[in-house]
Enzyme design. Sequence first.
Site, short mmCIF file in Angstrom:
data_model
loop_
_atom_site.label_atom_id
_atom_site.label_comp_id
_atom_site.label_asym_id
_atom_site.label_seq_id
_atom_site.Cartn_x
_atom_site.Cartn_y
_atom_site.Cartn_z
N LYS A 199 -2.89 48.06 29.29
CA LYS A 199 -1.69 47.55 29.96
C LYS A 199 -0.41 48.22 29.47
O LYS A 199 0.68 47.76 29.76
CB LYS A 199 -1.60 46.04 29.74
CG LYS A 199 -2.81 45.28 30.31
CD LYS A 199 -2.66 43.79 30.09
CE LYS A 199 -3.88 43.03 30.60
NZ LYS A 199 -3.72 41.56 30.44
N ARG A 243 -4.23 30.12 28.85
CA ARG A 243 -4.24 30.65 30.21
C ARG A 243 -5.21 29.84 31.06
O ARG A 243 -6.26 29.39 30.56
CB ARG A 243 -4.68 32.12 30.21
CG ARG A 243 -3.75 33.06 29.46
CD ARG A 243 -2.42 33.19 30.21
NE ARG A 243 -1.54 34.12 29.54
CZ ARG A 243 -1.58 35.43 29.70
NH1 ARG A 243 -2.46 35.97 30.49
NH2 ARG A 243 -0.72 36.20 29.06
N PRO A 296 0.49 41.77 34.95
CA PRO A 296 -0.24 42.85 35.62
C PRO A 296 -1.43 43.31 34.79
O PRO A 296 -1.35 43.41 33.56
CB PRO A 296 0.82 43.95 35.75
CG PRO A 296 2.12 43.23 35.76
CD PRO A 296 1.92 42.07 34.83
N GLU A 297 -2.53 43.59 35.47
CA GLU A 297 -3.75 43.98 34.77
C GLU A 297 -3.88 45.50 34.75
O GLU A 297 -3.04 46.23 35.29
CB GLU A 297 -4.95 43.29 35.43
CG GLU A 297 -4.68 41.80 35.58
CD GLU A 297 -5.91 40.92 35.61
OE1 GLU A 297 -7.00 41.37 35.27
OE2 GLU A 297 -5.74 39.73 35.97
#
Length: 264
Positions: free
Chosen positions: A51, A252, A2-3
């Site tokens: 975050k 990523r 989640p950002e």
Amino acid sequence: MPEGDVVWLTARRLRDALTGRVLTLSDFRVPRHATVDLRGRAVREVASRGKHLLIRVEGGVTVHSHLLMEGRWRVREAGPRPPRDHTLRVVLANEEWQALGYSLGVLEVFATSEEEARVLGRLGPDLLDPGWSAELVAEAVRRLSERPERAIGEALLDQSRLAGIGNVYKAEILFLRGVHPWTPARDVPDLPGVVGLSHRLLDANKDRYGHITTGDRRPGREHWVYGRAGRPCRRCGTRIRRADQASDAGDRSTFWCPRCQPEP
């Protein structure tokens, strides 16, 4: 993972349910904090920083969580004690609401005055700081420029440079600025513009789940390049490319258009 905008919205929902109310249930289901009991204490504040989620409780105690890849908080009306669930890490409840933390990648309880600086001190400017300003833009640019040879796609994911960007926003921001992900930070033509766009995108999405960067909410139309490898660019028709790029959390996937984002 989640950002920052998702974490901000989660904090707002927890704030609405918990702040100013006395805890009637405090159930930590991790060995390290299994004996912690916060019953009888009021929640003073719920905040997000990048975050990270912080639930500050009377008596100078902070419950710190980070969702990492799979974590989530769920808020529901007060009722029976939640059933046993191996993914449930913590339950905090008052007479009206229950907050349930599932699969939290990080869950800590510590003294607010002593430990928050340790946890948050390394973070760069929070892109959803309510006091966002030109000074914070300048600080983020300074931090991004400290390693001028570093690829900008890698630097944007480094939470010590600026806090809140994840893989989706990294790809979308760089597309919108026409910057190739492997461009060295020193060669990005307008770093303040990259930081400013980062803030605007997170701020525009913070009140809803889901990241929309194209302005089109229709399913499958939300993103310019993220998740669209092999499909035509929405601007020029060139096929979107995907490759792994290093980050502090491991490699990523990154996405870009070879024509709209030419190699440096």
